[in-house]
Motif scaffolding. Structure first.
Motif, PDB file in Angstrom:
ATOM      1  N   GLN A   1      -5.644  -1.811  -8.046  1.00 36.01           N
ATOM      2  CA  GLN A   1      -5.665  -3.270  -8.129  1.00 36.01           C
ATOM      3  C   GLN A   1      -5.210  -3.887  -6.810  1.00 36.01           C
ATOM      4  O   GLN A   1      -5.768  -4.872  -6.328  1.00 36.01           O
ATOM      5  CB  GLN A   1      -4.771  -3.731  -9.266  1.00 36.01           C
ATOM      6  N   LEU A   2      -4.213  -3.260  -6.231  1.00 39.50           N
ATOM      7  CA  LEU A   2      -3.698  -3.740  -4.954  1.00 39.50           C
ATOM      8  C   LEU A   2      -4.787  -3.725  -3.888  1.00 39.50           C
ATOM      9  O   LEU A   2      -5.000  -4.702  -3.164  1.00 39.50           O
ATOM     10  CB  LEU A   2      -2.557  -2.837  -4.543  1.00 39.50           C
ATOM     11  N   LEU A   3      -5.458  -2.568  -3.809  1.00 34.74           N
ATOM     12  CA  LEU A   3      -6.528  -2.470  -2.821  1.00 34.74           C
ATOM     13  C   LEU A   3      -7.595  -3.521  -3.083  1.00 34.74           C
ATOM     14  O   LEU A   3      -8.129  -4.133  -2.161  1.00 34.74           O
ATOM     15  CB  LEU A   3      -7.145  -1.074  -2.865  1.00 34.74           C
TER      16      LEU A   3
ATOM     17  N   TYR B   1     -13.105  -4.918   6.970  1.00 35.31           N
ATOM     18  CA  TYR B   1     -11.869  -4.258   6.555  1.00 35.31           C
ATOM     19  C   TYR B   1     -11.647  -4.475   5.059  1.00 35.31           C
ATOM     20  O   TYR B   1     -11.263  -3.554   4.330  1.00 35.31           O
ATOM     21  CB  TYR B   1     -10.666  -4.780   7.346  1.00 35.31           C
TER      22      TYR B   1
ATOM     23  N   SER C   1     -10.508  -8.018  -1.544  1.00 27.15           N
ATOM     24  CA  SER C   1     -11.236  -9.249  -1.860  1.00 27.15           C
ATOM     25  C   SER C   1     -10.734 -10.394  -0.991  1.00 27.15           C
ATOM     26  O   SER C   1     -11.513 -11.238  -0.547  1.00 27.15           O
ATOM     27  CB  SER C   1     -11.098  -9.580  -3.343  1.00 27.15           C
TER      28      SER C   1
ATOM     29  N   PHE D   1     -11.000   7.052   3.141  1.00 30.67           N
ATOM     30  CA  PHE D   1     -11.322   6.820   1.722  1.00 30.67           C
ATOM     31  C   PHE D   1     -12.478   7.696   1.285  1.00 30.67           C
ATOM     32  O   PHE D   1     -12.491   8.236   0.183  1.00 30.67           O
ATOM     33  CB  PHE D   1     -11.655   5.350   1.492  1.00 30.67           C
TER      34      PHE D   1
ATOM     35  N   LEU E   1      -9.542 -10.248   2.088  1.00 22.65           N
ATOM     36  CA  LEU E   1     -10.058 -10.163   3.457  1.00 22.65           C
ATOM     37  C   LEU E   1     -11.553 -10.488   3.495  1.00 22.65           C
ATOM     38  O   LEU E   1     -12.041 -11.114   4.445  1.00 22.65           O
ATOM     39  CB  LEU E   1      -9.789  -8.772   4.024  1.00 22.65           C
TER      40      LEU E   1
ATOM     41  N   PHE F   1     -21.247   3.607   5.705  1.00 22.32           N
ATOM     42  CA  PHE F   1     -20.718   2.308   6.127  1.00 22.32           C
ATOM     43  C   PHE F   1     -20.275   2.397   7.589  1.00 22.32           C
ATOM     44  O   PHE F   1     -20.571   1.523   8.418  1.00 22.32           O
ATOM     45  CB  PHE F   1     -19.534   1.925   5.224  1.00 22.32           C
TER      46      PHE F   1
ATOM     47  N   LEU G   1     -11.386  -1.629   2.062  1.00 20.64           N
ATOM     48  CA  LEU G   1     -10.331  -1.497   1.053  1.00 20.64           C
ATOM     49  C   LEU G   1     -10.927  -1.501  -0.357  1.00 20.64           C
ATOM     50  O   LEU G   1     -10.493  -0.742  -1.229  1.00 20.64           O
ATOM     51  CB  LEU G   1      -9.311  -2.629   1.196  1.00 20.64           C
TER      52      LEU G   1
ATOM     53  N   LEU H   1      -2.846 -14.084  -3.181  1.00 24.70           N
ATOM     54  CA  LEU H   1      -3.450 -13.098  -4.077  1.00 24.70           C
ATOM     55  C   LEU H   1      -2.406 -12.112  -4.601  1.00 24.70           C
ATOM     56  O   LEU H   1      -2.493 -11.646  -5.742  1.00 24.70           O
ATOM     57  CB  LEU H   1      -4.562 -12.335  -3.360  1.00 24.70           C
ATOM     58  N   LEU H   2      -1.428 -11.773  -3.751  1.00 20.33           N
ATOM     59  CA  LEU H   2      -0.466 -10.760  -4.172  1.00 20.33           C
ATOM     60  C   LEU H   2       0.691 -11.344  -4.962  1.00 20.33           C
ATOM     61  O   LEU H   2       1.435 -10.605  -5.596  1.00 20.33           O
ATOM     62  CB  LEU H   2       0.092 -10.014  -2.950  1.00 20.33           C
TER      63      LEU H   2
ATOM     64  N   VAL I   1      -4.031 -16.245   2.284  1.00 23.28           N
ATOM     65  CA  VAL I   1      -4.902 -15.683   1.242  1.00 23.28           C
ATOM     66  C   VAL I   1      -4.266 -14.444   0.636  1.00 23.28           C
ATOM     67  O   VAL I   1      -4.172 -14.286  -0.585  1.00 23.28           O
ATOM     68  CB  VAL I   1      -6.284 -15.361   1.833  1.00 23.28           C
ATOM     69  N   ILE I   2      -3.788 -13.562   1.507  1.00 21.59           N
ATOM     70  CA  ILE I   2      -3.211 -12.316   0.989  1.00 21.59           C
ATOM     71  C   ILE I   2      -1.983 -12.619   0.132  1.00 21.59           C
ATOM     72  O   ILE I   2      -1.837 -12.076  -0.975  1.00 21.59           O
ATOM     73  CB  ILE I   2      -2.837 -11.391   2.155  1.00 21.59           C
TER      74      ILE I   2
ATOM     75  N   LEU J   1       0.833  -1.201   0.000  1.00 23.37           N
ATOM     76  CA  LEU J   1       0.000   0.000   0.000  1.00 23.37           C
ATOM     77  C   LEU J   1       0.868   1.252   0.000  1.00 23.37           C
ATOM     78  O   LEU J   1       0.544   2.259  -0.632  1.00 23.37           O
ATOM     79  CB  LEU J   1      -0.907   0.017   1.221  1.00 23.37           C
TER      80      LEU J   1
ATOM     81  N   LEU K   1      -7.244  -6.426  -4.544  1.00 22.47           N
ATOM     82  CA  LEU K   1      -6.776  -7.765  -4.185  1.00 22.47           C
ATOM     83  C   LEU K   1      -6.828  -7.973  -2.681  1.00 22.47           C
ATOM     84  O   LEU K   1      -7.350  -8.980  -2.183  1.00 22.47           O
ATOM     85  CB  LEU K   1      -5.351  -7.984  -4.692  1.00 22.47           C
ATOM     86  N   LEU K   2      -6.279  -6.991  -1.957  1.00 24.22           N
ATOM     87  CA  LEU K   2      -6.287  -7.118  -0.494  1.00 24.22           C
ATOM     88  C   LEU K   2      -7.718  -7.190   0.021  1.00 24.22           C
ATOM     89  O   LEU K   2      -8.064  -8.024   0.864  1.00 24.22           O
ATOM     90  CB  LEU K   2      -5.564  -5.929   0.125  1.00 24.22           C
TER      91      LEU K   2
ATOM     92  N   THR L   1     -11.097  -0.096  10.976  1.00 24.37           N
ATOM     93  CA  THR L   1     -11.855  -0.116   9.726  1.00 24.37           C
ATOM     94  C   THR L   1     -12.551   1.218   9.502  1.00 24.37           C
ATOM     95  O   THR L   1     -12.548   1.770   8.398  1.00 24.37           O
ATOM     96  CB  THR L   1     -12.902  -1.234   9.772  1.00 24.37           C
TER      97      THR L   1
ATOM     98  N   ALA M   1     -14.005  -4.938   2.895  1.00 30.90           N
ATOM     99  CA  ALA M   1     -14.972  -4.091   2.198  1.00 30.90           C
ATOM    100  C   ALA M   1     -14.482  -2.652   2.153  1.00 30.90           C
ATOM    101  O   ALA M   1     -14.639  -1.952   1.148  1.00 30.90           O
ATOM    102  CB  ALA M   1     -16.326  -4.177   2.891  1.00 30.90           C
TER     103      ALA M   1
ATOM    104  N   LEU N   1       1.414 -10.303  -8.506  1.00 31.52           N
ATOM    105  CA  LEU N   1       1.912  -8.931  -8.637  1.00 31.52           C
ATOM    106  C   LEU N   1       3.424  -8.898  -8.472  1.00 31.52           C
ATOM    107  O   LEU N   1       4.121  -8.157  -9.168  1.00 31.52           O
ATOM    108  CB  LEU N   1       1.271  -8.033  -7.587  1.00 31.52           C
TER     109      LEU N   1
ATOM    110  N   PHE O   1      -5.431  -1.945  13.248  1.00 30.47           N
ATOM    111  CA  PHE O   1      -6.067  -3.232  12.948  1.00 30.47           C
ATOM    112  C   PHE O   1      -5.174  -4.374  13.427  1.00 30.47           C
ATOM    113  O   PHE O   1      -5.629  -5.320  14.069  1.00 30.47           O
ATOM    114  CB  PHE O   1      -6.309  -3.324  11.441  1.00 30.47           C
TER     115      PHE O   1
END
Lengths: 427, 512, 99, 862
Positions: free
Chosen positions: B215-217, B178, B222, C48, B224, C60, B182, D853-854, D849-850, A108, B219-220, C41, B180, D857, C14
């Motif tokens: 894309q990163l956000l 979390y 989805s 955001f 989580l 949210f 991202l 997925l990463l 999972v993370i 990030l 991936l992370l 969160t 969601a 990349l 978190f």
């Protein structure tokens, strides 16, 4: 400055979290969490979210944490955290949690997420029927490259359709009067734009034009935007003036000056309130007398509400005898309320988010029932266990014998095998 | 002036099944106060009546296709079919509960209200078109289940089961939100179709300025969210809670939990991943989505772990818990199959259809198995060991026969619903090109024969007194019969159900 | 104001919440750690929302806060119930069901 | 009812037994024994009648098959447009052959079982299972796609499981052997099922359909060119002559034996006369007795008229499939066309394979499935154990019908096996190896049924080998004849066991106790370790084993009908001219010889040699049995007093004996007395040719026939020398005169069971136990008390050991228990608590999972 404030809030939040994590005393932990929540509320303020900051303080730090502390004190559980019996969990846990942290944080921070921009919203479009002679019951469709979609059906004169969101691109507007020939006009809708299509003019072939509108937040408090569109007469350009109240001669102004036929004025921002508006030929003047000839139409007490975007159309209304007369039609539409405020959130809550909001109510009800069910004593009370008074004498030797399993004294009366007798259930 | 949407814009008629049951659950809570303690059966019938009404309403709205509640609610065949499964679960669940609650002394009216709350939570969840709605509905599904798991309080096992489920559930939900958050950060919206458009626009529009970060956000996020939903459907490695919670909770609750929560979780998973992230791929031309690999791995792991560990279980409830984990793996296989990108070719649809059919088949079979287990269970919660089934073939031939059929269906023997479900799932994963996964599926389903067969062996092929199965009361028997009928009917005439899923599509309707 | 910093803070909080769940043995504190995760969160969502200028994030957060309230009610009730039976809220003692 | 609509009846062929099963299952308990057996037998007979009507239909329609869509079941499984699997049934010569066998033999066995099972407390359930089996078997053979075949496949497996374990509730210590055998059958078959399932998936992937043939498709378009096997002078034969006039004159001479050739030349009658012959043949099949001249004539004319339309043109009405698009064809039609078109690649996503390779894969997987069901190496081990079930079950399911399902499947898929040469070799080796191996083992067995069981395995090996050398119709022919004589032998053995059992009761005055008519010790005394414990059992009267051949002898006097029929069965199985086994076995031998001779295929010679030896062994062990059971002097009191069985049992024996004699004449390779006038020559292969594309018939090889017969006679002579005479067995313990290390090897069944125990069962149990107990329970679910561990293991151990194997598992469990206890004592100190460990594993999942997925990349540098 903002960085400093952020640093301040972030530090407090982290300190609170550390206290929560490390304190031996549960009450101290809870207070640490309260600190964190307070700091977060402060950060919310920095992020333009005053309403949430308030909620965070009242609901979270106030109600929820009070509940926590109450239960801690009720159970006397403030110092229950015992010796770590399984040190492998913290070790593995720390390793995994830091792995997770780096897995999330590193990419990030290396990819600049600040660069993410909202893709421009799809264009919104609506239709105003101000064409004097094509009659009522007009159908309007928007023919695009992919598909055509109806914009309005059965639209009467002086009526306006709702906004419709479409994909950006080139379209053809088709206007079909009842029993008349279809008129078409090409328009181009770019992403992010808000457009009003106006059909105006007299005769069988009215003109069609597009007026851009602005639905973003009105920055000045308690104000609205006003645009004037001239659809009255091809030969006349108009102006809109405020002729003021009868008591205050100075309260006069020209808001739109010399608007040619078929065009819209510049945007004017006006404070909410009652206005006395007049639409005059040619050059507007603040000293105009509302009684004189060049006034085409007037609104004696026009009430302007806040946070609106007004499109005022001056169009030709055909009289019974065939002559035409100017007529005013103010078409208002809500702009975005100021960001992050309770009004903005409230509106969303009662429109788009109605369903989750209602579900939330059911959820709270269920939680309430659940809490009651769990804490209320069981409906069927556990059968009372009453020990029957033993009928046998209980010399000490006997007791010792029964407990040690050795016979202390010969011939001593023995206890019955069952030491615990219950009363018959029919009590 | 606030623009108030008119009532007609809400399209309330689409939501009638869920809405009516929600309202009825709230009313039932009040009505229950006037029902005397010894006649709580009435509450059960009232609850069942609500379910039946919702079922009928669902039949009338079955073939709708549209949005309601201002875009928050998606009314289509997917929703309707899932509702069918959920409502049938609840109905059979109520049948199972009536006598069980009475004989174990935990009969309370709130039970049925909570059951209905969990049901409507699932119903809203399967139709949710927005991450916020998914989240709230997920909680509405979970919170009553936490309470129901602990419903046998002050029984320690039951309370522990509730607390464990609760702590881990809350933990998993935190991951879900979390994720969601991202995703919201990447797309600026929580609406699932809008996410699909945003994902396609961001990643494939050619403007690469923010694509990497977005894309990163995504991936992370989805990932989580997958954790949160994976917990709900008890996919490995998020399955740890399942056996403990299933064992401790009252058996009817376990039965309902093992189906209802799965339906909700998988439906949300299919909607979020199959629709929202349908185009989340490294390139516009990629043949599979970014998340297919992890789904694949989870499915494989779930099938292997669930089936292998189930072999060594001696408690029927724990065995069924592991078996339900394993079956989650099979459905996960179909979810992974939706990850093969071919928008508009209808491929994700056949996978989704297979998943739905499997859920229905699994629902009947699993509920039936639990119902028989419940019949053998004693009032004090004992009688849940495998040993307790010895000789059941002699003492209760009918019950044993049905249990044998359920076990065969869970194994996937032809003629039963489980077989057709497995065939469809394997076909869809083959179509999606997941050949190794299909092989793992076949192998593990063969392994599963060992432990399911052991129940049959115990019932028929071992000498023993034979349990009298005193819990087999009339209502429970009806539950068994209904499950049996469903299992056989779907096994012999599967088109009855597959015809109802013909129009299920996850993404097709969004790409005109 | 850069969103990045807020997100970083949110990830840290978190993670600390996760650590709390793993470290603490008092059920109430475990539960408070979950609340910390939810708070993190919320921070991310508000940041955001600020960046996107869209209200959905705020909504949210509103929902999360309220759902958390509901969760707390049930969770604390569960803890109270189990405390009554067992006189302990140490989650390491929850081992009635083995293997 | 017009004959064209006859195929619709095929629905009934499944429905009748299904209804029978339902009636007996649900209300059977309230009916009398007579009622139950009547319902079941009538259901089976009705199915036979329907099969026969279907046969008539085929005769009438020039053997052209039909696909039937039964009502109510349109679109059985349908998902979108991509997965369409209809419930269709196929009526063609292959499926009707199987139907006739299944229902015909099935009806007789139902009748037999009515007597045999008399007095069993679960009488109704037995017949319900039997009917259910018929229904599933008929689904298997009539289905028009592989999924239906699989449904039937699993269904018959289930019924087999239930029926093997039927006597699980026998007195303590015996019943669990039945359930053990049932479990073994089930588990071994799961391995086979895996193969079949994989084959089905591959088929679907490759062809996009599972249908054999679509409606409207012609199964064998090559018949448009006529058939040399058609009855001489028939349209098909004339067309063949027309087409092949120039090229085939010489080969035809070379192929055909002189006799046949002269016959062909001598037949100067016109086409009409030949048709009349055809009809007569149909008639004699239909009635089983000669019809009156007038009737036959009238029928003949009607038939001739019916064929007139097709006769006006070049004679045959067959068409080809050219008008059908490739994807509209069934799997076999597609295969033919794709192979004809040239090279094709099948795409599997990550990789792709040539079409031919895929065919090899499919056929190999199918072979695995067939090995499971048809008891081939390495999966045959369940079949001998399955003899624990009641004898009628052994006869019907484990000899005549279900075990041939694998052969049926491979014959059905002959198009693929014909193309996949590698598979053909493998199939040949598997079949021939099984044949000789089982034949050898049979020599060393004492149990009368076990000998027959190994004989069945051996004969199945013959059929599979026949498939391997491409003699598909010969495989089906042998299947058919074998069904007759093996059912006959099993039923005969049942009759013998029954008699000896009765004799035992009579001899020991136990007649009064209950009406325990059926065999109370259905499994012979074999313990779980596979050691032969007969010598011990034999000594005590209480453990009297009525299946042990050492307890018999000289029975021919007491049971004349049984003896006579058994003798016929034995001779047929040994391949003595002119009984049915002679013709079918000879055809397989000739075929494998010719494939070696003409095509230079090595596996043909291998098959010939091995099968020839196996045939020798067959005759030997069968005659050994005859000597031990029926000849000589009675060795026990029981054998001395054994009575003949009731008529319900002997009538089926007689009928089957007639069948065993006559069945061979269906495929006369040369004129044989007047029989070729009735049956026609090469008629069976002509019949099969309509559905089995690559069926062909070898010319009669006189040398091979003589050699085989001679070797069988020598074997019988040898067996007579060794086992014949007054004192055939050696010593007090009745040892075998051949006893030697080699014989012991046969007696111990080549240690296959022990091998499986060591190679698979133990490691598997160990692995499952390790995973379940060590990995999951210990590692994940945390520490818990020692006693819990120990108790848990004892419980698991008990569950696993009792039904499976006491001795083997005990060690494993103890071993694992030790390891685990050691592990837990170490791990206990650092092992974690429950909830937090679950949370930890959840977190582990998050990280995994993370990372997964990463990962992409990272690779792309993003």
């Amino acid at each position: 400055m903002e960085t400093v404030l952020f640093g301040f809030g972030a530090t407090i939040a982290l300190v609170g979290a550390i206290i929560m994590l490390s304190s031996k005393n549960a009450v101290h932990s809870a207070l640490g969490l309260v600190l964190t929540m307070g700091a977060l509320a402060f950060l919310f303020l920095l992020l333009n979210a005053p309403f949430l900051a308030m909620i965070q303080i009242t609901v979270y730090a106030g109600a929820i944490m009070v509940l926590f502390i109450f239960v801690i004190m009720l159970l006397g559980a403030d110092k229950l955290d015992l010796r770590e019996r399984f040190p492998v969990v913290p070790v593995l846990g720390t390793a995994l949690a830091s792995a997770m942290f780096f897995a999330i944080a590193t990419p990030l921070l290396t990819n600049n997420i600040d660069l993410i921009e909202p893709p421009p919203a799809n264009p919104q479009v609506r239709f105003v029927h101000a064409a004097t002679d094509i009659g009522n019951n007009v159908a309007v469709t928007l023919d695009g490259a992919l598909r055509s979609q109806p914009l309005a059906e059965g639209l009467n004169l002086r009526e306006v359709s709702n906004f419709m969101t479409v994909a950006p691109g080139d379209y053809t507007v088709s206007i079909t009067p009842e029993g008349g020939a279809t008129l078409t006009s090409p328009i181009s809708l770019t992403a992010g734009s808000v457009q009003t299509i106006v059909a105006y003019g007299t005769g069988d072939a009215p003109s069609i034009t597009v007026v851009p509108e602005d639905l973003s937040t009105v920055q000045e408090a308690r104000s609205s935007r006003v645009i004037v569109f001239n659809a009255f007469d091809p030969d006349i350009s108009i102006s809109m003036v405020n002729f003021g109240s009868e008591f205050d001669e100075n309260d006069t102004a020209t808001y739109a000056n010399n608007i040619p036929y078929g065009t819209a004025s510049e945007t004017t921002t006006l404070i909410e309130g009652d206005y006395a508006l007049a639409f005059v030929r040619g050059e507007g003047s603040s000293s105009v007398n509302p009684g004189i000839d060049n006034v085409l139409a007037r609104e004696e007490a026009y009430e302007l509400e806040r946070d609106q975007s007004k499109l005022i159309v001056l169009f030709a209304e055909r009289q019974v005898d065939g002559s035409i007369r100017a007529s005013v039609d103010p078409l208002g539409v809500m702009t975005r309320p100021s960001f992050g405020g309770p009004r903005a959130i409230g509106i969303e809550l009662f429109t788009t988010y109605m369903l989750p909001f209602q579900l939330l109510a059911v959820l709270l009800l269920a939680a309430m029932v659940g809490a009651i069910v769990l804490t209320r004593h069981a409906v069927t009370p556990v059968k009372q266990r009453v020990n029957v008074r033993r009928r046998v004498a209980r010399p000490l030797t006997n007791v010792i014998a029964s407990q040690t399993g050795h016979q202390v004294v010969d011939d001593a009366p023995q206890l019955p095998a069952e030491t615990d007798q219950r009363e018959p259930s029919g009590d | 002036m606030i623009p108030v949407p008119s009532l007609s814009e809400f399209n309330l008629q689409y939501t009638l099944p869920a809405l009516s049951l929600t309202v009825w659950a709230c009313i039932l809570l009040l009505v229950d106060l006037w029902i005397p303690k010894e006649r709580k059966e009435t509450t059960a019938w009232l609850a069942a009546g609500g379910v039946v009404f919702a079922f009928i309403a669902n039949a009338f709205t079955f073939n709708t296709d549209g949005e309601a509640m201002l875009g928050m609610f998606r009314a289509d065949q997917f929703t309707a079919f899932s509702n069918l499964v959920i409502l049938a679960t609840t109905f059979i669940g109520i049948l199972m509960s009536v006598d069980y609650l009475k004989r174990t002394g935990i009969e309370r009216g709130e039970y049925y209200s909570l059951l209905l709350f969990a049901t409507v939570g699932t119903m809203w969840m399967v139709a949710a078109n927005d991450l916020i709605t998914v989240f709230v509905a997920l909680e509405l599904l979970s919170i009553p289940l936490y309470v129901l798991a602990a419903f046998r309080a002050p029984d320690l096992k039951s309370e522990e089961s509730g607390l464990k489920y609760f702590i881990l559930g809350a933990f998993a939900s935190a991951f879900f939100v979390y994720g969601a958050a991202l995703v919201y950060g990447a797309t600026g919206t929580t609406n699932i179709p809008a996410i699909l458009q945003a994902v396609s626009a961001t990643l494939f529009s050619g403007e690469a300025a923010n694509a990497g970060a977005a894309q990163l956000l995504l991936l992370l996020g989805s990932g989580l969210m997958l954790v949160g939903l994976g917990f709900k459907v008890a996919a490995a490695p998020f399955h740890m809670w399942t056996p403990d919670v299933y064992e401790g909770a009252p058996t009817p609750v376990t039965a309902i939990m093992s189906v209802g929560a799965k339906v909700g979780g998988f439906a949300a998973m299919l909607r979020i991943f199959g629709t929202g992230f349908a185009t989340l791929a490294p390139a516009a031309t990629a043949s599979s989505t970014d998340w297919q690999t992890i789904m694949w791995l989870i499915a494989a792991l779930t099938m292997i772990l669930g089936n292998l560990i189930a072999i060594s279980q001696t408690n029927i409830k724990r065995m069924l818990a592991y078996s339900s984990i394993a079956h989650g793996g099979y459905i996960m296989m179909a979810v992974a199959a939706t990850g093969t990108v071919s928008v508009g070719t209808g491929l994700p649809n056949s996978a989704a259809q297979a998943a739905l059919f499997y859920l229905l088949a699994y629902m009947f079979t699993n509920l039936g198995a639990f119902a028989v287990a419940m019949a053998v269970e004693k009032n004090d919660g004992s009688g849940t060991q495998m040993e307790d089934f010895v000789g059941l073939g002699k003492s209760r031939p009918m019950l044993a026969l049905m249990m044998a059929i359920f076990m065969l269906s869970l194994t996937g023997i032809p003629g039963t619903a489980g077989f057709i479900g497995k065939i469809l799932i394997f076909q869809s994963s083959l179509e999606a090109g997941l050949i190794p996964l299909a092989i793992i599926g076949v192998l593990t389903s063969i392994i599963s024969g060992f432990y399911y067969l052991r129940v049959v062996v115990n019932m028929y092929l071992r000498d023993g007194e034979g349990d009298k199965a005193e819990g087999a009361t009339p209502y429970l028997n009806w539950a068994v019969y209904a499950s049996f009928a469903g299992t056989m009917l779907l096994g012999i005439l599967p088109f009855l159900a597959t015809d109802l899923t013909q129009r299920v599509s996850l993404v097709a309707s969004l790409f005109p | 104001m850069q969103t990045e910093w807020f997100i970083l803070l949110s990830v840290i909080l978190f993670t600390m919440g996760v650590l709390g769940v793993l470290f603490r043995r008092n059920a109430i504190l475990v539960f408070m750690s979950v609340e910390l995760m939810l708070n993190a969160t919320n921070l991310a969502l508000v940041a955001f929302a600020h960046q996107w200028g869209s209200e959905a994030g705020h909504l949210f957060v509103f929902f999360i806060i309220t759902v958390a309230a509901a969760e707390v009610a049930v969770g604390l009730a569960l803890i109270v119930a189990i405390f009554r039976t067992k006189h302990s809220i140490n989650i390491d003692d929850l081992r009635q069901m083995e293997g | 009812m017009h004959m064209d609509t006859y195929p619709q009846l095929v629905t009934l062929v499944i429905l009748f037994p299904a209804i029978g099963a339902f009636i007996n299952l649900f209300v059977g308990a309230r009916l009398t024994e007579k009622g139950v057996s009547a319902i079941a037998t009538i259901a089976a007979s009705l199915a036979f009648v329907v099969s026969f009507l279907l046969y008539l239909y085929l005769v009438n329609s020039n053997y052209q098959g039909a696909v039937v869509n039964p009502p109510l079941l349109d679109g059985w499984i349908q998902i979108g447009d991509s997965v369409v699997i209809p419930w269709q049934q196929r009526v063609d010569t292959l499926s009707v052959t199987m139907m006739l066998v299944v229902t015909g033999i099935g009806s007789l066995i139902h009748m037999y079982a009515a007597g045999y099972m008399h007095g069993d407390p679960k009488y109704h359930r037995f017949f319900a299972y039997l009917n259910m089996f018929l229904a599933f078997m008929l689904i298997l053979v009539t289905g028009n796609n592989f999924l239906m075949m699989f449904v039937g496949w699993e269904g018959v497996g289930l019924c087999s499981f239930l029926l093997i374990g039927f006597w699980f509730d026998k007195a303590k210590g015996v019943g669990w052997r039945n359930s053990n055998a049932a479990r073994k059958a089930f588990i071994v078959n799961r391995v086979g099922d895996f193969g079949l399932l994989m084959a089905i998936f591959l088929i679907f992937w490759t062809f996009g359909t599972l249908d054999y043939y679509r409606p409207g498709e012609v199964a064998n378009p090559e018949l448009a060119e006529g058939s040399k096997y058609a009855p001489v002078g028939s349209p098909a034969y004339l067309l063949y002559q027309e087409e092949h006039k120039s090229e085939t004159e010489a080969p035809a001479e070379g192929e055909a034996t002189p006799g046949e050739h002269s016959e062909a030349a001598a037949t100067t009658e016109g086409a009409t006369a030949a048709e009349a012959t055809t009809t007569t043949e149909g008639e004699s099949h239909a009635e089983g007795a000669a019809a009156t001249e007038g009737e036959a004539h009238a029928e003949g004319e009607a038939a001739a008229e019916g064929e007139e339309e097709g006769h006006g043109e070049p004679a045959v009405v067959y068409v080809n499939n050219d008008h059908i698009a490739t994807e509209q064809l069934g799997v076999f039609g597609q295969t033919e066309r794709l192979l004809h078109e040239g090279e094709h690649i099948v795409d599997f996503g990550p990789f792709s394979l040539p079409f031919e390779t895929v065919l090899v894969l499919i056929t190999l997987f199918m072979l695995l499935g067939a090995a499971g069901k048809s008891a081939q190496i390495p999966l045959f081990v369940w079949l001998p154990d399955a003899m624990a079930g009641p004898t009628p079950v052994s006869a019907l399911i484990h000899a005549a019908t279900m075990v041939t399902a694998g052969v049926y499947m491979m014959v059905r898929a002959n198009v693929w096996y014909h193309e996949a040469e590698l598979t053909s070799v493998v199939v040949t080796l598997v079949g021939a190896g099984t044949a000789i191996m089982a034949g050898f083992v049979a020599i060393g067995q004492w149990d009368i049924k076990r000998v027959l069981a190994y004989s069945t395995v051996s004969q199945l090996g013959f059929m599979v080998a026949a498939v391997g050398v491409g003699a598909y119709s010969a495989a089906v022919f042998h299947l058919l004849t074998h069904a007759f004589f093996k059912a006959l032998l099993f039923l005969g053995s049942g009759s013998v066991i029954h008699g000896v059992e009765h004799g035992h009761h009579l001899a020991h005055g136990k007649h009064g106790h209950g009406h325990d008519d059926h065999d109370p010790h259905p499994v012979h005394g074999e313990n779980a370790h596979g050691h032969d414990a007969h010598a011990d059992d034999h000594a005590h009267d209480d453990d009297f084993d009525p299946q042990d051949m050492r307890n018999m002898g000289g029975l021919w006097r007491r049971m004349p009908v049984t003896y006579l029929t058994y003798l016929i069965g034995t001779l047929a199985l040994a391949g003595i001219f002119p009984l049915s086994g002679f013709w079918s076995k000879d055809e397989i031998l000739a075929d494998s010889w010719l494939i070696g001779l003409e095509e230079g295929a090595l596996h043909g010679y291998i098959a010939f040699g091995v099968l020839f030896a196996a045939a020798f062994l067959t005759a030997f062990y069968m005659w050994r049995q005859i000597e031990l059971v029926f000849h000589g002097k009675p060795r026990t009191e029981a054998a001395r007093k054994a009575p003949e069985s009731v008529w319900l049992m002997t009538v089926p024996l007689a009928l089957l004996a007639i069948g065993s004699i006559l069945a061979g004449f269906m495929q006369l390779p040369r004129p044989f007395f007047f029989l070729d006038q009735i049956f026609g020559t090469y008629h069976f292969v002509y019949w099969m040719q309509q559905s089995v594309i690559h069926s062909h018939a070898p010319a009669f090889q006189l040398g091979i026939a003589l050699l085989a017969t001679a070797s069988a006679l020598v074997a019988i002579f040898l067996a007579r020398r060794i086992y014949g005479g007054e004192k055939s067995l050696v010593g007090e313990e009745n040892r075998d005169p051949l006893e030697s290390p080699i014989w012991s090897l046969a007696n111990a069944r080549l240690y296959w069971d022990e091998f499986y125990n060591r190679a698979f069962e133990r490691p598997f149990n160990a692995m499952a136990g390790f995973l379940a107990n060590t990995i999951d329970q210990r590692f994940w679910h945390g520490y818990f008390h020692n006693t819990v561990i120990r108790d848990g293991f004892n419980a698991i151990g008990e569950i696993l050991s009792k039904p499976v194997d006491l001795g083997v598992i005990d060690g494993t469990v103890n071993g694992i228990g030790r390891v685990t206890r050691w592990l837990s004592s170490k791990v206990r100190l650092i092992q974690a608590g429950d909830v937090r460990v679950y949370a930890l594993s959840l977190l582990l999942g998050v990280v995994v999972v993370i990372l997964v997925l990463l990962l992409p990349l990272l690779n792309t540098g993003g």
